[in-house]
Design a protein around this motif. Structure first.
Motif: not given
Length: 206
Positions: A118-125
């Motif tokens: 989740v922490s990575n999927v929610l990183n639009p960068k």
């Protein structure tokens, strides 16, 4: 083509070792729950990169990177999640500790794999990075999509090896991290770092 690939891998390696939210999330989980949960968190982070990689190759990540509304929604959701993890760590530091690293508890609640994912999927960068940089790094001897897919796999492997090695390094110092004072200090530092990253993500521009 080999020279281009090695150069691209070098760029990805440098970007991988730069400390960021992934390392902070990994630190929090590894300190709270130990080596196994730390490695599962790294697995989730790696899976998140592969998700973005599939979206990039399919062209969907470019849509997100180009849409201000979609970018903002994902950005704020990701920022809120990082702040949540940070506050969780700060709250845990107030609870103190009796010595041993807990197997479960507030700081270790939930699936570590899901936390990393989740922490990575929610990183639009990552979408901006993949759609903006990968096409310029892809070896010219391959089709554009194949070249980007190859670099995504390289980035995922580098990330897993780097963060996995970091977790194992933390595990070798387990006795040190089991000290209540050290545990509280690390929870506080990690919490502040995660909240800081959350604010940074929330205020970042595409």
């Amino acid at each position: 083509m080999l020279v281009q690939f090695l150069a691209a891998a070098g760029v990805l390696a440098v970007l991988t070792v730069v400390p960021g939210p992934d390392m902070a999330v990994t630190t929090k989980r590894a300190i709270a729950s130990g080596r196994q949960d730390g490695l599962r968190t790294v697995g989730g982070i790696t899976a998140g990169l592969l998700v973005w990689g599939v979206l990039t190759v399919a062209g969907l990540a470019a849509v997100l990177a180009a849409s201000a509304v979609a970018y903002t929604v994902v950005k704020l959701a990701g920022a809120a999640y990082l702040v949540f993890l940070g506050v969780q760590a700060l709250w845990q530091s107030r609870r103190g500790g009796s010595g041993a690293l807990p197997v479960a508890g507030p700081a270790a609640a939930g699936s570590p794999w899901r936390t990393g994912l989740v922490s990575n999927v929610l990183n639009p960068k990552i979408a901006v990075f993949y759609t903006g940089l990968l096409p310029t790094l892809a070896p010219s001897g391959l089709a554009p999509q194949a070249g980007m897919a190859l670099l995504v796999l390289v980035h995922a492997v580098l990330t897993f090896v780097w963060l996995g090695g970091y977790v194992l390094l933390l595990a070798t110092a387990r006795a040190f991290f089991e000290r209540p004072a050290v545990r509280r200090a690390l929870d506080r530092v990690t919490g502040v770092v995660l909240v800081g990253f959350g604010v940074k993500v929330a205020t970042a521009q595409p």
